[in-house]
Scaffold this active site. Structure first.
Site, PDB file in Angstrom:
ATOM      1  CB  SER A   9      10.690   1.421 -41.057  1.00  0.00           C
ATOM      2  OG  SER A   9      11.294   1.373 -42.281  1.00  0.00           O
ATOM      3  CG  HIS A  34       7.633   5.194 -42.160  1.00  0.00           C
ATOM      4  ND1 HIS A  34       7.418   6.182 -41.741  1.00  0.00           N
ATOM      5  CD2 HIS A  34       8.784   5.198 -42.178  1.00  0.00           C
ATOM      6  CE1 HIS A  34       7.995   6.901 -42.441  1.00  0.00           C
ATOM      7  NE2 HIS A  34       9.747   6.242 -42.681  1.00  0.00           N
ATOM      8  CG  ASP A  36      11.640   4.738 -44.827  1.00  0.00           C
ATOM      9  OD1 ASP A  36      10.996   5.505 -44.882  1.00  0.00           O
ATOM     10  OD2 ASP A  36      11.719   3.911 -44.220  1.00  0.00           O
ATOM     11  CG  MET A  38      14.907   5.800 -49.166  1.00  0.00           C
ATOM     12  SD  MET A  38      16.372   5.069 -48.412  1.00  0.00           S
ATOM     13  CE  MET A  38      15.260   4.564 -46.818  1.00  0.00           C
ATOM     14  CG  HIS A  67       9.886   8.981 -44.881  1.00  0.00           C
ATOM     15  ND1 HIS A  67      10.801   8.756 -43.987  1.00  0.00           N
ATOM     16  CD2 HIS A  67      10.013  10.339 -45.384  1.00  0.00           C
ATOM     17  CE1 HIS A  67      12.211   9.520 -44.023  1.00  0.00           C
ATOM     18  NE2 HIS A  67      11.627  11.014 -44.499  1.00  0.00           N
ATOM     19  CG  MET A  69      13.770   9.858 -46.877  1.00  0.00           C
ATOM     20  SD  MET A  69      15.187   8.700 -46.285  1.00  0.00           S
ATOM     21  CE  MET A  69      13.821   7.226 -45.710  1.00  0.00           C
ATOM     22  CG  MET A 138      14.109  12.091 -40.643  1.00  0.00           C
ATOM     23  SD  MET A 138      14.082  10.325 -41.055  1.00  0.00           S
ATOM     24  CE  MET A 138      15.685   9.724 -41.152  1.00  0.00           C
ATOM     25  N   GLY A 145      18.673   1.709 -42.744  1.00  0.00           N
ATOM     26  CA  GLY A 145      17.978   1.426 -41.502  1.00  0.00           C
ATOM     27  C   GLY A 145      19.025   1.137 -40.889  1.00  0.00           C
ATOM     28  CG  ASP A 173      11.961   6.759 -39.556  1.00  0.00           C
ATOM     29  OD1 ASP A 173      12.981   6.132 -39.316  1.00  0.00           O
ATOM     30  OD2 ASP A 173      11.678   7.033 -40.918  1.00  0.00           O
ATOM     31  CB  SER A 196      16.740  -2.426 -37.191  1.00  0.00           C
ATOM     32  OG  SER A 196      16.952  -2.384 -38.988  1.00  0.00           O
TER      33      SER A 196
END
Length: 225
Positions: A9, A34, A36, A38, A67, A69, A138, A145, A173, A196
């Site tokens: 990620s 991946h 993210d 947001m 992804h 969000m 999720m 994260g 995830d 992480s």
């Protein structure tokens, strides 16, 4: 184990050395990146959008797993599809236009996925399962994260796998490491998003190889899509 993939990620990467981190996970054998997205509304965080992903597309051959969000993903989904992502997930909690979005994703020959929060019942996505390539479960509350893996989502993955129209891929995830990846794999997941655990480790490549050892039994063989 066939059709199992690791998806680092990017949210946990060092944004001051983004290209270096991307090249490192790619050379270590990660299959999917991946991403993210947001918006500060659906989740209380803001990350990056199409312009950043477009630039990243130029420096790696990894498949992009975007992804979303964001609220009202139907208004923005095509912006991300034009970039050339291979997987695109949107949250069922963020829209009433799931059928439209899935149709649009398919028009771009992209794999369509619906994401669900830890407390969202899988009954909300049953009407769409037959048209999906993946469900993203999720295992933390979306938005940030470094959170701890929520064990109760394992039952959700098991339930999904029992459904007649369950898609081939279930992605998990949040809070993924060697131990939680094994639990999720045993439940039925086959795509593992790790942020992480990978990017905050002292040896990114070694960490990916260890996770591959756990999931494939090999540290160098790459599973073809």
């Amino acid at each position: 184990m066939k059709d199992v993939y690791i998806a680092p990620s990017l949210l946990s990467a060092n944004f001051a050395h983004l290209q270096k981190d991307i090249e490192t996970v790619e050379s270590a054998g990660a299959e999917i990146l991946h991403l993210d997205v947001m918006d500060g509304n659906f989740v209380k965080n803001i990350t990056f959008g199409p312009c950043v992903i477009k630039c990243i597309r130029e420096i790696t051959k990894m498949q992009f797993d975007v992804h979303l969000m964001i609220d009202r993903p139907e208004e923005y989904v095509e912006d991300f599809l034009r970039i050339g992502c291979q997987w695109l997930s949107f949250h069922i909690e963020a829209t009433d236009c799931a059928h439209e979005i899935i149709k649009k994703i398919k028009q771009y020959n992209c794999k369509a996925a619906i994401a669900i929060k830890p407390n969202t019942d899988i009954s909300t996505i049953i009407p769409y399962l037959a048209d999906l390539d993946m469900v993203l479960v999720m295992s933390v509350e979306p938005g940030f994260g470094g959170q701890k893996f929520i064990e109760k989502i394992l039952k959700k993955i098991i339930e999904l796998r029992k459904l007649p129209n369950c898609p081939k891929y279930i992605e998990v995830d949040g809070g993924i490491n060697q131990e939680t990846a094994i639990k999720a794999a045993q439940a039925g997941a086959n795509i593992f998003v790790a942020g992480s655990y990978i990017f905050k480790s002292n040896q990114i490549s070694k960490t990916i190889h260890k996770l591959r050892d756990v999931l494939y039994g090999l540290s160098t063989k790459k599973s073809p899509l």
